[in-house]
Structures are given as C-alpha cells and as structure tokens.
Design a protein around this motif. Structure first.
Motif, mmCIF file in Angstrom:
data_model
loop_
_atom_site.group_PDB
_atom_site.id
_atom_site.type_symbol
_atom_site.label_atom_id
_atom_site.label_comp_id
_atom_site.label_asym_id
_atom_site.label_seq_id
_atom_site.Cartn_x
_atom_site.Cartn_y
_atom_site.Cartn_z
ATOM 1 N N ASP A 622 -7.119 -12.434 -37.436
ATOM 2 C CA ASP A 622 -7.276 -12.235 -38.887
ATOM 3 C C ASP A 622 -6.570 -10.957 -39.347
ATOM 4 N N SER A 623 -6.743 -9.899 -38.533
ATOM 5 C CA SER A 623 -6.107 -8.633 -38.881
ATOM 6 C C SER A 623 -4.596 -8.756 -38.871
ATOM 7 N N LYS A 625 -2.914 -11.456 -39.454
ATOM 8 C CA LYS A 625 -2.523 -12.204 -40.655
ATOM 9 C C LYS A 625 -2.529 -11.306 -41.895
ATOM 10 N N GLU A 626 -3.583 -10.460 -41.991
ATOM 11 C CA GLU A 626 -3.655 -9.553 -43.153
ATOM 12 C C GLU A 626 -2.516 -8.550 -43.123
ATOM 13 N N THR A 627 -2.222 -8.066 -41.921
ATOM 14 C CA THR A 627 -1.103 -7.126 -41.784
ATOM 15 C C THR A 627 0.198 -7.786 -42.191
ATOM 16 N N ARG A 629 0.489 -10.300 -44.218
ATOM 17 C CA ARG A 629 0.451 -10.520 -45.670
ATOM 18 C C ARG A 629 0.846 -9.246 -46.427
ATOM 19 N N LEU A 630 0.241 -8.110 -46.021
ATOM 20 C CA LEU A 630 0.557 -6.850 -46.690
ATOM 21 C C LEU A 630 2.015 -6.455 -46.476
ATOM 22 N N ASN A 669 1.946 -14.932 -50.893
ATOM 23 C CA ASN A 669 1.073 -14.098 -50.060
ATOM 24 C C ASN A 669 -0.157 -13.607 -50.827
#
Length: 1010
Positions: A622-623, A625-627, A629-630, A669
């Motif tokens: 998850d992290s 993916k968030e990274t 995305r950002l 995103n």
C-alpha cells in the motif's frame, strides 16, 4: 534578526546620492581616485557621461566627501563648496550659490543686507567677477573654493533661448568666461567642477576657449564593471542591516546589461524591492527574487510605480498632471528629451492654475520613496521653488510620460512651423498658409489652445505667429466666399440670359400673329417669324449649355469641399506599448514519501509472526502504491512547469502535449482537479496554440464588462461610450450581436431577472432599457435625473439598484417599467467610489478612500454593522452570495479576505499579495467543488486563488494561478451565468474569455488536436 525600528531603505531611487550619503555609495572607489587626480593640476574638471551613468552621485557622494577628507595631494582639508545648476539664469544662480551659508561669514550676515543683487552686479562687471566677489564679499577666504555646476547642459538650452529671443544679451557667454577666468587664478585657489551629458559635448564648441579647457580637464565616466555593480548592490544592503540572496544579486547583474539608464533604473528597482520586502516579508528572510518580481522587475518597476502615483489622482488632477509633465520636458538630442526645471510661479501661469490646486498634484510625485519630482517632500514649496523631474530615465521608461512627451513634441513642432512661415511671410519670401497646412494648424490651435507663456518657451514670436494664422484663416475664408460669389454671379447671368431668350420668343410669336392678321405683308412677316424662331432655338440651346456648365462648376466645388473636409481628419494615436511579463516556473511541490515496515518476532510465535509478516507486506505494498501515486502527481506538476518553459520558448506543440498529460495524470492518480501550475499551463496552451477564438477586438480600449444573469450574453463598455453585446456561442466563440452607441455612458448593469439594462451618464442621469426581446436594439423606457456625480451602479435583489456618488449611496427600483426612488434612506458619505452586495441583497459594502463600511439591508431599513480602515486605497469590492465573506482589492495590488460569523463578527482576515499593481475587479466563483477568487489588475494579469485552501492554510495556497493574455491593463472582470467561464476587458481593445474548469480546456485542446 533585523529589528523593525533600525532597518532603513539604503537606496535613493531615481534621485542622485547626496554628500551626506557617502556611506551608502559603493562601487566607484577607483573612479573617485581618478577624479581627485584630474582636479589637482588644472583646477577644472568636466565630469561627462551618458544619461543614467551616475554623474551627479559620483561628484556629490564620491568627490566632495573625499575633498573634505584631504585626499587631494598638497591642498589640505579646508574647503568651501557650493553646488548649483545653471538653469535659465546662470549668473543669478551662481550669485545665489556664493551668497549661501557656505561662503558668507557671520559678520557679513549681521549687516542685514541682501547681498545677492550686489554679488550678481560684481559678477557682470568683468570676466574676473568670481575673484572680485571672493575679495570684496568673502573676506578672501583662506580655504579652497570649489564651485560645482550640476546639469551643465541646461546652459545650452538657455543659450539657444538667448539667440531666438533677440533680446541682445549673452549671459551664457559671460558665464563661461567667468568660469575660465576663475580656474586660471591660482592665487585664490578656485576650483570648478561640472557634470554634463555626453551627447551635449558638441555644444561646447559654441564658446571660445571652452573646448580647450575641456580637453585638459575632461573625465568621461566609464561603465561600471560587474564586480563594481555587485558592490553597489550588496554594500548598501549590508549597511542597512539586512541581507540579499545571491540569486537575486546575480539576476540584477544579468538584467543590467547595456541599458543606458541602467544605474537609476537599478537603484529604483532595488528601492522598490526593499520596500516590498520590508512591508510583506519576515525580516529574518533575505531579500529574494519573489520580492523583486512582485514590484515588476527592472522592466516595469519604474513605470508601474509612476502609474500608482498617477492613479491616486482624481480625473481633474490627471489632466493637470499630463500638462505638468509636458511642461517639465522638452526635446533634446538624438538620445531623447531633457528636463526643463521650472519655478512653481511660472508653472502656475503656464497651466493657468492657482498654487493650492497645483501643489497637491506635485506632492503625489515627490512623496518619500517616489522622488519622481524634485525638490523632496520635506522641503516646503514656495513660488520660487524650482520643480524638476528627478531623472531623464523617467521620460524614457514611464510609458504614459513617453506618450505625453510625443504629444508635446508634435505640438511644439507645429508651433515652430507656424513661426517660421510667419517670419518668411513677413519678409516676402513665403505666402499665407493654405490647405492642408492651414487646417492642421487650425486644428492644433483648437485642441491645445496654446498660451503665450507656453509658446515663448519655444519661440518668442507668439503674436506674429497667431496673427499670421488668423490672416491665413481670413484669406482662406475670403477665397471661399469669393468663389461662392462667382458661382452665384454665373448662375444669375444664366438666368437673365434665359429670361431674355424667353422674351424674344414671346415677341416672335406676337409678330407672327400680327403677320397673319395683315394679309398684305404676309410673306414678309412670315420670313421675320421664321428668323425669330431660329434665333429663339439657338438662344435656348445656348441657355442649356450655360446651365450644364454651371452644374459642372458646382460638382467641382463639391469635390473641393470633400477634399477640404478630408484634410481636417487627424490620425489616431499610436497603440500603447506594453511589455508582457515572462512566466515563472514553479518549484516542485511534493516529495515522494517512502515508508516501509518490517517486523520480526521470535520463532516461538510462528503463526502470529506469519500473520504480522503478511500484514507488513500488505502495508508495504500500500505504501509503495501511495509513494508511486505521489510521485506521479509530482511528475505531473513538473510536466506543467516544463510545459510553461516550452510555451515560453515557442515550442507550442510540445508544451500543449505536456500540459494535457499533466492534467490527465493528476486525475488518473486521484489528485485535485485544480492544481495551480497545471491550470496555468493549460490556459497558456490554449492561448498559444491558437486553437480557440478567445478574444474579440474593439476599436477602443474597454472599460467595463457585465454578464447577463440568465444566458451567455455579455455587454461591455468602451472608452467611446459605446455598449457592445457579445454572445459566447456553443462552440466557444465570441460573436458580436450589436454595438449600440449611448453617448456619455459612464457605467451600467443588468437587473437581477435579466429583463432590463440600466445605464448611467455623465450628466448624472440614469436610463432604463427593455431587454425582453434580446434587447436588440435597445428600447428606452424611462430616464431619471440625479443631482449627484454617479460613480458606480450595482444590482440588488428584486430589480433594485444602488448607486454610488460623490455624496453617498442612493437606492432605486423598477416598477411598471419605470425607475422609482426606493423607500430606503440614502447613505450620506462623501466620496463613496466602490460598492458591492451579496446575491440576495441582505448585505451591502461600500468604501470611501481607504475606509470600508458593511451594512445590513432589510426591507426599507439599513443597519450599520462594521467600519474597517485599511492602509491603502480601496479599489474593488466583492461580497459572497452564500457566505458572509468580503473580498477587498486595493491600489497596491493586495487583496484582503474577511470572513464573518453569524453575528457578523470577523473570524478570518487574510492578506493576499497576488498582483503588483491596482486591483480593478474581483469575482467569487462558488460551486459544489470549490470556491475560487478571480481578480484582475493593472499589471496585465488575472489571478485565481482557491479560497478553501487559503482558509485551511494549505501550503502555497495564496500563490494560486496567474494568467497572462492581455497586452495592457485589465480594467474589469465578469463571471458567466453558468460559472464555467469568466470574461476580462482591457486597455488593449479586446474582450477575452477564460475557462474555469481545467478539464474543459483539456477537452478543447484534444478535440482540436484530433
């Protein structure tokens, strides 16, 4: 940390450094040494340089303090120094200098006499006048004497006036002889220094012996090196106790370039930057690029600053201001105009104004921190005060003054042409004026109404010229009248001739009848009748030929009149020049956040550890993916920054593609739909690609724009009092519906239901027009006179209106297709200029000067709620429809957001600094997604700020987007009824529409791309 009470601005702006400011004067050390060496032997020094090279500062803050410090060899520290300007009375001004406290002893002062006339008389007696004054009045002063003649080129203007005035005096020659004799007298140790523009060097050959002296004592100021300029920037900043970023110093050094006005413009830009930094920035932060860009950079800082001063004047004062600056300038050499210092008393006579009317206009331009006019504000003006432009660079950089200077030059050239023609006519070498010269001269006289005082500044033959013009006009009118009389005479002759032939015909008929009656003489009478008939026919033919000839002459006269009428027309003024400011790339805003978790537990709890390991693995995914995305969001913003650079470099296709990908990747995103830098790139892509018709041209500059409340129709007002209706079509094109000219219109608005248009006029009347059938053409229903000066009109709910005027605010409403005065009592506040209301009319706000008041509007009553004072002049207001939010725009480019609670107590007060010049319009866009603030300004840009982000203190939210598209001032802004577009009107004669939703821009760019 810099304490507020000890910080000061170390840069003087346009004016020169003074002698007591030598501790702020850096970068000229080597040149000061050169001046001392040059002055030592010949006792004479001519400091020569281009306009803006720092001549006066080098002498006053460099040479003079060094002399007092004893740095010149073998002379000592004892100096008596006098500084003066030749002006239009060089010997009188020299006498005044020698009468100053620097030279006159206490004993001489105790005598109670006015020594200036006596000293001036001694100076005029012989070429040794200065030495004689030293012996007779200055008690043979033991100290060295230095006379500094600043702005020496003024002497050449005075010399030219002496020649053209034919008064027989040559004070300019005597003045030069006094200086040359003084430097030869080594016994009294008299030294002469003067400063002069290099483009006047050739004028020195007019005076015998003067070029030889200059060849010995000339010092041509070299350009400062990059290191010297850097020291001139960083040295004063260090003395003031502040700091400046190295990036800004480098930017200054790169932008100075080869500009001939580099030093004064640089000093002014530094002064403005320091002022902005001091007022708007934490003093712990060094002066930076953002502060520099906020004032318009070197390119526009001076022009914007002068416009701010000009915009503080009312309409009458603006007219006085234009005439004032025209009077203070005159044509110079090929490098531009020169200043014309003028006494206040003479200015009052030329402008035909009282002193108390003119001084407030002058004071606006000599306030502390401006220094556009001299003397400084702390010196009280008297009738003998000399008013002068602080530096020639203002004449070349202030766009408004450039236009005024051209008008003054054109006017003076026409006048001088009349004087020359009059002089030639006087001696019989030329005739009177004829067309087209006569019509041009008469039009000039009608427009400018030249006074004798004004005219004598250029040529003293005013009466001769005006007499010549009057005689030319009289002769022209006489010739026209003679031609008309000749034509009338020809017509009378033709009529008489026709009458004569008619009588002859009647007689022939009579004789024929008599012949029939007399049988005996039938044959003879018949012959006579035939002869008479033939004569009548020939006479009739001749009459027709005469009439045809008269018609041809009349046609020729009509053609001549048309040519004369055509000659009266004047060409329109040149389009204003403006410079577009370049976009600034944004920084990367977000950094990718990386996180990982790992957990290991003991082997004894394997099941538990496996569970934790699986959970940790899921968290890591998850992290990641968030990274990702950002990172993608950050890349999208960086793509927008690259798009702006590509568009600036005219790489349009690549820039458009990057802008589209930036928005699509942001949406993909799950980023915010509106990102300031991406929206800015998309708007610029649409503008640069030319794939949408965003503008519609007009023949005049546009003043106001108002959107219809129920459909995509816009009405705008130009400076020629013409209202034009424009439709935004379904395919996003601006289409003109009708241009309707309503004479002397000042402002207008729609009613809330869109059925009516209310227009205000200069004669203080308001008219009601019917728009029910598209309003094409306008149908006037009613007109009401109001005994006040109308400033602005705003629509309230239920077809009510409020009107601001010099005496306050009054209220009107529409009843039975007529305008009726409302029952609400007027607000009597002197000088109300800006008004606003929310959508339902429950709150109204108005300002006078820098004071703001908010009132509650209920039925027929008004309740005063708030009174707030601001630091700067209020120029625009906007009240929110859904919230108790007030937006205030000011003359310095700042915007205040003020939010009230249900009890109308202020809960939020935030200052935005998004513009560098006056705010001309504000609009709030409120929908389900966001609340936006739109702003227009005289800095040629549109600002868009997300209000929710500002209130929630999101990082960099105040910056918003800054859109460019107009070439000149944006005078007003309006929101479309569907809230998808907004419209702006500008001094560049265009109306422009913009998209609010960035996704709409993407769709249009992609459709056109397909």
């Amino acid at each position: 940390m810099i304490e507020e009470e000890i910080y000061f601005n170390p840069f003087p702006g346009l004016r020169a450094f003074e002698e007591d400011e030598e501790y702020l004067f850096f970068g000229r050390e080597k040149q000061i040494d050169d001046l001392l060496d040059k002055l030592e032997q010949p006792h004479f020094l001519a400091v020569i340089g281009t306009s803006g090279s720092g001549k006066s500062s080098l002498v006053k803050s460099g040479l003079l303090p060094s002399l007092h410090s004893g740095f010149i060899r073998g002379v000592g520290k004892g100096w008596r120094i006098g500084v003066f300007r030749p002006g239009d009375n060089p010997i009188g001004n020299l006498a005044a200098c020698l009468c100053s406290d620097e030279f006159i002893t206490d004993e001489a002062e105790d005598d109670g006499f006015n020594l200036q006339p006596m000293i001036e008389s001694v100076l005029r007696r012989s070429d040794d006048g200065i030495a004689n004054v030293v012996d007779q009045f200055l008690n043979k002063l033991p100290e060295n004497i230095l006379l500094v003649a600043d702005q020496f080129e003024e002497l050449f203007r005075f010399s030219k006036y002496e020649k053209t005035s034919h008064k027989g005096t040559r004070d300019s020659v005597l003045f030069i002889n006094l200086l040359l004799a003084a430097i030869k007298d080594r016994k009294r140790r008299i030294y002469i220094v003067f400063t002069m523009r290099s483009d006047f060097l050739g004028n020195c050959t007019e005076f015998r012996g003067f070029p030889e002296a200059i060849n010995i004592g000339q010092y041509l100021i070299p350009r400062m090196t990059r290191e010297e300029i850097k020291l001139a920037i960083t040295g004063p900043v260090a003395v003031s106790g502040s700091e400046i970023s190295s990036q800004l110093v480098t930017m200054f050094l790169n932008e100075v370039g080869d500009n001939p006005d580099q030093l004064p413009i640089l000093q002014h830009a530094l002064m403005r930057t320091c002022d902005y930094w001091s007022e708007n920035t934490d003093h712990e932060i060094p002066i930076g690029i953002a502060d520099y860009e906020a004032v318009g950079r070197m390119e526009l800082a001076l022009s914007n600053h002068a416009d701010e001063a000009y915009n503080e004047l009312d309409e009458d004062q603006k007219i006085i201001c234009a005439t004032l600056f025209k009077t203070l300038t005159e044509s110079g050499t090929t490098s531009g105009g020169v200043r014309r210092p003028t006494k206040l008393s003479e200015l009052c006579k030329i402008l035909e104004l009282e002193k108390q009317v003119l001084i407030p206009v002058i004071d606006v331009f000599r306030e502390r921190g401006r220094s556009f006019l001299m003397p400084p504000l702390e010196i009280e003006l008297t009738a003998d005060s000399v008013i002068d432009i602080s530096h020639e660079s203002l004449m070349r950089v202030w766009l408004r003054l450039v236009k005024w200077f051209k008008e003054e030059t054109d006017s003076s050239e026409i006048y001088l042409g009349i004087c020359n023609a009059a002089a030639l006519n006087e001696v019989g070498k030329a005739g009177l004026y004829h067309d087209p010269e006569l019509q041009i001269a008469l039009k000039w006289k009608e427009v400018y109404s030249p006074s004798e005082l004004w005219a004598n500044r250029y040529n003293s033959s005013y009466h001769q010229a005006m007499t010549f013009l009057a005689e030319s006009k009289h002769q022209f009118e006489l010739e026209i009248k003679q031609k008309e009389l000749a034509e009338q005479k020809k017509k009378r002759r033709a009529r008489l001739f026709t009458l004569f032939l008619s009588l002859a015909f009647l007689l022939s008929v009579f004789f024929a009848w008599e012949a029939i009656q007399e049988k005996k003489s039938a044959v003879k009478s018949q012959g006579i009748a035939l002869i008479a008939t033939e004569a009548a026919k020939k006479s009739a033919e001749n009459a027709k030929k005469s009439e045809h000839h008269a018609k041809l002459k009349a046609l020729e006269a009509m053609k001549a009149k048309k040519l004369a009428d055509k000659a009266e027309k004047n060409a329109k003024a040149e389009a204003k020049i403006a410079n577009r400011m370049t976009g600034v790339a944004r920084r990367k805003e977000l950094e990718a956040i990386e996180s990982s978790k790992a957990a290991k537990e003991s082997e004894e709890n394997a099941v538990k550890e496996r569970s934790k390991a699986l959970q940790s693995q899921k968290n890591a995914e998850d992290s990641e993916k968030e990274t990702e995305r950002l990172k993608n969001l950050a890349d999208a913003r960086y793509a927008a920054i690259l798009a702006l650079k590509k568009l600036d470099n005219k790489e349009t296709d690549e820039g458009v593609a990057l802008a589209i990908s930036a928005q699509e990747n942001t949406i993909k995103n799950k980023g915010e739909e509106r990102v300031d830098v991406i929206y800015e790139a998309l708007s610029k892509s649409l503008n640069e690609s030319g794939k949408a018709q965003l503008t519609l041209d007009n023949d005049f500059g546009l003043r106001k724009v108002v959107s219809h409340p129920n459909k995509n129709t816009i009405a705008h007002l130009n400076e020629n009092a013409q209202i034009t209706f424009v439709e935004l079509t379904a395919d996003n094109r601006l289409k003109e519906i009708l241009a309707q000219e309503l004479k002397e219109v000042t402002t207008f608005c729609y009613s809330t239901d869109g059925q009516f248009l209310v227009s205000c006029y200069k004669d203080n009347s308001i008219a009601l027009f019917d728009l029910e059938s598209n309003g094409i053409p306008l149908t006037q229903l009613d007109k009401v006179n109001i005994p006040v000066d109308i400033k602005e009109i705003k629509s309230l709910a239920k077809n009510r209106f409020m009107i601001s005027s010099a005496s306050g605010i009054s209220f009107y409403q529409i009843e039975n297709n007529a305008l009726k005065e409302s029952a609400v009592s007027p607000i009597l506040k002197t000088g109300v200029k800006t008004i606003a209301s929310n959508g339902n009319g429950s709150l109204i706000a108005y300002s006078y000067s820098n004071v703001l008041e908010v009132n509650r509007f209920s039925n027929s009553t008004l309740n005063a709620l708030k009174k707030i004072e601001f630091k700067h002049l209020i120029t625009s207001l906007e009240l929110s429809i859904y919230k108790n939010m007030l937006v205030v725009g000011m003359s310095n480019g700042t915007i205040r957001l003020i939010d009230f609670n249900s009890s109308l107590e202020i809960t939020t007060d935030i200052t935005l600094s998004n513009h560098s010049s006056k705010i001309t319009g504000l609009k709030l866009v409120q929908n389900l997604k966001e609340t936006l603030l739109l702003s227009s300004s005289l800095d040629n840009t549109v600002g868009i700020v997300t209000i929710d982000d500002v209130l929630n203190k999101v990082k960099d939210a105040q910056k918003g987007s800054k859109l460019k598209g107009h070439n000149l001032w944006i005078n007003d802004i309006s929101l479309s009824f569907d809230k998808k577009h907004f419209f702006t009107v500008s001094e560049d004669k265009t109306i422009r529409f913009w998209f609010i939703d960035p996704n709409d821009i993407v769709n249009i760019l992609k459709e056109n791309k397909e």
